[in-house]
Motif scaffolding. Structure first.
Motif, mmCIF file in Angstrom:
data_model
loop_
_atom_site.group_PDB
_atom_site.id
_atom_site.type_symbol
_atom_site.label_atom_id
_atom_site.label_comp_id
_atom_site.label_asym_id
_atom_site.label_seq_id
_atom_site.Cartn_x
_atom_site.Cartn_y
_atom_site.Cartn_z
ATOM 1 N N SER A 100 0.837 -1.186 0.000
ATOM 2 C CA SER A 100 0.000 0.000 0.000
ATOM 3 C C SER A 100 0.877 1.243 0.000
ATOM 4 O O SER A 100 2.098 1.166 0.233
ATOM 5 C CB SER A 100 -0.907 0.010 1.232
ATOM 6 N N GLU A 101 0.268 2.378 -0.251
ATOM 7 C CA GLU A 101 1.030 3.628 -0.228
ATOM 8 C C GLU A 101 1.656 3.862 1.152
ATOM 9 O O GLU A 101 2.812 4.288 1.249
ATOM 10 C CB GLU A 101 0.115 4.798 -0.591
ATOM 11 N N GLU A 102 0.893 3.552 2.201
ATOM 12 C CA GLU A 102 1.426 3.728 3.555
ATOM 13 C C GLU A 102 2.596 2.798 3.813
ATOM 14 O O GLU A 102 3.638 3.217 4.348
ATOM 15 C CB GLU A 102 0.323 3.465 4.590
ATOM 16 N N GLN A 103 2.462 1.545 3.449
ATOM 17 C CA GLN A 103 3.557 0.588 3.636
ATOM 18 C C GLN A 103 4.796 1.000 2.850
ATOM 19 O O GLN A 103 5.927 0.882 3.337
ATOM 20 C CB GLN A 103 3.107 -0.808 3.201
ATOM 21 N N THR A 104 4.579 1.471 1.626
ATOM 22 C CA THR A 104 5.702 1.909 0.792
ATOM 23 C C THR A 104 6.447 3.067 1.439
ATOM 24 O O THR A 104 7.684 3.079 1.480
ATOM 25 C CB THR A 104 5.193 2.325 -0.599
ATOM 26 N N ASN A 105 5.716 4.027 1.961
ATOM 27 C CA ASN A 105 6.348 5.186 2.613
ATOM 28 C C ASN A 105 7.092 4.774 3.877
ATOM 29 O O ASN A 105 8.191 5.274 4.149
ATOM 30 C CB ASN A 105 5.295 6.239 2.940
ATOM 31 N N LYS A 121 10.280 2.992 2.805
ATOM 32 C CA LYS A 121 11.244 3.947 2.243
ATOM 33 C C LYS A 121 11.921 4.754 3.351
ATOM 34 O O LYS A 121 13.149 4.934 3.339
ATOM 35 C CB LYS A 121 10.545 4.883 1.268
ATOM 36 N N GLU A 146 9.409 2.545 -5.755
ATOM 37 C CA GLU A 146 8.126 2.328 -6.428
ATOM 38 C C GLU A 146 8.122 0.985 -7.160
ATOM 39 O O GLU A 146 7.118 0.265 -7.162
ATOM 40 C CB GLU A 146 7.840 3.469 -7.412
ATOM 41 N N ALA A 153 8.169 -1.926 -4.530
ATOM 42 C CA ALA A 153 6.916 -2.074 -3.794
ATOM 43 C C ALA A 153 5.841 -2.825 -4.577
ATOM 44 O O ALA A 153 4.778 -3.133 -4.028
ATOM 45 C CB ALA A 153 6.383 -0.694 -3.406
ATOM 46 N N GLN A 154 6.118 -3.165 -5.825
ATOM 47 C CA GLN A 154 5.107 -3.833 -6.641
ATOM 48 C C GLN A 154 4.993 -5.327 -6.351
ATOM 49 O O GLN A 154 3.903 -5.902 -6.434
ATOM 50 C CB GLN A 154 5.429 -3.625 -8.132
ATOM 51 N N HIS A 210 4.527 -2.453 10.852
ATOM 52 C CA HIS A 210 4.131 -2.964 9.538
ATOM 53 C C HIS A 210 4.889 -4.214 9.095
ATOM 54 O O HIS A 210 4.352 -5.016 8.317
ATOM 55 C CB HIS A 210 4.323 -1.872 8.474
#
Length: 380
Positions: A26-31, A34, A63, A66-67, A139
């Motif tokens: 998810s965007e949150e997990q990716t941030n 990172k 990015e 994270a896929q 997470h």
């Protein structure tokens, strides 16, 4: 060794605990990932070059990574054999090496934050670093009970987190950067004590007392006697110096004098120099001045304590101590009675503490060849 254990545990986490489903992060997990990896690349020593390079590559390509798990793994390089050092291994405890190495990584990073801030214009606030660790554990640490306990401890400001950590990265606040290191150390020791208590209760044993708890706290008193005070207290300065020496390569330590004080490792500090620094500390006389002049004076309105080197004795092997009341009669007339009444016991207490310290240090050799028997493996 310790740095290898930390690298191995990070590699394990990235391979096994980031993608728990086949869906992209998810965007949150990716941030969160990172921010954590960016913190890693900045706060681990160059001794861990492979880890720094891996973290940097992932940050630059987050990015894509994270896929999918397949995408992430291609930035990790060849998978290492999962064999942790003997300090991080327990034959009958599954996962001990991984959690021990992860703790090692976190400790290295908290010691590394002041090191990074000394040399970089892109300084990191202690609150930001702590938040990053918290979010990463929430997470990506694959132990639900551990996550819940840690996040609850963090969010409820246990171990003084909310008072000790701050967002100030200025030179004036440099002396407080060490509080991140001390906060994590205190939290880890509390975990070790709680685990021992839980084990004893499950086995029908009594709740542990102070001496039992002290056996699982780190560092042990045999390695850092000056770290611990009777009854369970500790010396922040002594503990920080120990953690700093243990979790950071000696050749990479930055000693920029951001706080007006100069830190030296025990290996390079003679007993006489430590005694002078102790005398200087009572009234915050800079230790560097004491070393340069060969004399330390601690003064109140009435009291002067001196330690003076004799001529022909540059190393101060035969330091002499003297005290005098100075111009007691003159100054006493000008002192407010209330101030005088409160300052006198403070002076006496400081002198007694100093004398006890000097007597103790005379009996002890400087600590060399520090060992790390840190075998408290569980994260929470």
């Amino acid at each position: 060794g310790m740095f290898d254990d930390a690298s191995l545990s990070l590699d394990f986490t990235l391979r096994e605990n980031v993608f728990m489903t086949k869906d992209p992060l998810s965007e949150e997990q990716t941030n969160v990932l990172k921010k954590f990896l960016d913190l890693v690349q900045k706060t681990v020593p160059t001794t861990m070059k492979g880890t720094k390079d891996t973290a940097a590559a992932l940050v630059a390509n987050i990015e894509d990574a994270a896929q999918s798990e397949e995408n992430l793994v291609k930035y990790l390089g060849e998978e290492k054999e999962r064999v942790w050092s003997k300090n991080c291994s327990k034959p009958h405890e599954a996962g001990a090496g991984y959690t021990c190495g992860l703790w090692e990584l976190f400790h290295i990073m908290t010691v590394g934050l002041p090191q990074w801030n000394i040399i970089s214009h892109d300084r990191i606030a202690t609150t930001d670093a702590a938040d990053t660790l918290r979010d990463f554990i929430e997470h990506f640490f694959n132990c639900e009970e551990c996550r819940t306990r840690f996040v609850h401890s963090y969010d409820s400001c246990q171990y003084g987190r909310c008072e000790k950590l701050h967002s100030d990265t200025s030179d004036e606040a440099a002396g407080e950067w060490k509080q991140l290191t001390l906060w994590l150390w205190e939290a880890h020791n509390a975990v070790s004590v709680r685990l021992m208590t839980d084990t004893r209760l499950r086995n029908g044993q009594n709740i542990p007392g102070y001496h039992d708890e002290q056996k699982v706290r780190w560092p042990p008193e045999t390695d850092c006697k000056q770290c611990w005070q009777f009854g369970g207290g500790w010396s922040e300065e002594a503990v920080y110096r120990y953690l700093r020496r243990h979790y950071w390569p000696l050749e990479e330590l930055q000693d920029a004098d951001l706080t007006g004080k100069i830190e030296k490792t025990l290996e390079d500090t003679t007993l006489e120099e430590e005694e002078e620094m102790a005398v200087a500390a009572i009234e915050d006389v800079p230790a560097v001045e004491a070393k340069a002049t060969g004399r330390v004076e601690v003064q109140d309105e009435k009291l002067t304590i001196k330690k003076t080197r004799k001529k022909g004795d540059p190393k101060g092997k035969n330091l002499t101590k003297s005290s005098s009341l100075g111009e007691e009669t003159k100054t006493a007339k000008n002192l407010d009675p209330e101030v005088s009444a409160t300052s006198k016991p403070m002076i006496v207490g400081a002198v007694i503490a100093l004398m006890c310290f000097l007597a103790y240090r005379k009996r002890k050799m400087a600590i060399k060849n520090l060992k790390n028997p840190y075998k408290k493996h569980s994260l929470m």
